[in-house]
Design an enzyme around this catalytic site. Structure first.
Site, PDB file in Angstrom:
ATOM      1  NE  ARG A  42      -4.332   1.654   2.088  1.00 49.08           N
ATOM      2  CZ  ARG A  42      -4.506   2.617   3.004  1.00 49.08           C
ATOM      3  NH1 ARG A  42      -3.543   2.878   4.102  1.00 49.08           N
ATOM      4  NH2 ARG A  42      -5.582   3.446   3.007  1.00 49.08           N
ATOM      5  CB  ILE A  68      -5.621   5.833  -0.693  1.00 43.91           C
ATOM      6  CG1 ILE A  68      -5.565   4.248  -0.919  1.00 43.91           C
ATOM      7  CG2 ILE A  68      -4.945   6.113   0.411  1.00 43.91           C
ATOM      8  CD1 ILE A  68      -4.332   3.829  -1.010  1.00 43.91           C
ATOM      9  CB  SER A  69     -10.807   3.155   0.029  1.00 48.23           C
ATOM     10  OG  SER A  69     -11.391   3.755  -1.161  1.00 48.23           O
ATOM     11  CD  GLN A  70     -11.564   2.766   7.475  1.00 48.36           C
ATOM     12  OE1 GLN A  70     -12.611   2.756   6.962  1.00 48.36           O
ATOM     13  NE2 GLN A  70     -11.321   2.586   8.858  1.00 48.36           N
ATOM     14  N   PRO A  71      -8.300   0.794   4.398  1.00 54.00           N
ATOM     15  CG  PRO A  71      -6.039   0.086   4.903  1.00 54.00           C
ATOM     16  CD  PRO A  71      -7.068   1.291   5.076  1.00 54.00           C
TER      17      PRO A  71
END
Ligand code: SAH
Length: 219
Positions: A42, A68-71
């Site tokens: 990431r 960037i989206s949260q995992p």
């Protein structure tokens, strides 16, 4: 490519294991999804200045007012998409930095991904080709229209929130296909899973979420 060049601290196994543990605590159960996330670099999807935070369970800025989206969200959406087996052909709306695209490409047959901001798409394209993915097609455009030339899709993942579900995306779903989409105004969005069934669509709410808005046209 040497993925570990920024030092052992942030890319160490322990840092990644901690993230996976957190995702499990939050309810993610699919071992396949968790393993792909554990091994995904990431840190190369965010700016160098933020790389040390890449394995935290948070959204991070990627420029142009986007994140960037949260995992956890990536895991949740991917798990929902794969629940009934891995879909062959998947459409992603909102490529962003390409992180979710990279996760999907390891789990499904082929990924078609659309992004409206050309500069973000260019950077995502570079990263994804460095990582040597062969089953991804990227396009600069407005995801509200889907990608008619390649429809129908067995799965569609949308990572920006429209106020209502776009009809065009529903129409581009194959029979038994799934659309995973956040819907609603900022501050009151729901993550929905919509499955195309014989005589229509079945809807289930997965979570309450916070996404950037899905916009019209190209940036
Ligand atoms: N999964 C991505 C999320 C990026 S944020 C990641 O983890 O990096 C959402 C993205 O959706 C932004 O890049 C934004 O530009 C894009 N977007 C918003 N509206 C769109 C539209 N109508 N068509 C295509 N992309 C859109």
């Amino acid at each position: 490519m040497k993925l570990d060049h920024k030092g052992i601290g942030m890319t160490s196994q322990r840092t990644r294991d901690r993230l996976i543990l957190r995702l499990q605590q939050m309810g993610i159960q699919s071992d396949t999804v968790l393993e792909v996330i554990r091994n995904a670099p990431r840190h190369i999807f965010v700016d160098e200045a933020l790389a040390s935070r890449a394995y935290e369970n948070t959204a991070l800025p990627i420029g142009f007012n986007q994140t960037i989206s949260q995992p956890y969200i990536v895991a949740k959406m991917t798990e929902a998409l794969l629940e009934n087996g891995a879909p062959d052909k998947v459409l992603e709306v909102g490529t962003g930095c390409g992180y979710q695209t990279a996760i999907l490409a390891q789990l499904v047959g082929k990924v078609y991904s659309i992004e409206r901001i050309d500069a973000l798409l260019c950077r995502a394209r570079e990263r994804l080709s460095t990582l040597k993915f062969r089953n991804i097609r990227l396009k600069h455009g407005d995801g509200n229209h889907g990608w008619p030339e390649h429809a129908p899709f067995n799965g569609i993942i949308v990572s920006a929130a429209p106020v209502g579900v776009p009809q065009t995306l529903l129409q581009q779903l194959a029979q038994n296909g799934r659309l995973i989409i956040p819907v609603g105004k900022s501050g009151q969005q729901k993550l929905l899973m919509i499955t195309r069934i014989d005589d229509g669509y079945q809807e289930e709410q997965l979570d309450l979420v916070s996404f950037v808005p899905m916009l019209e046209g190209v940036g």
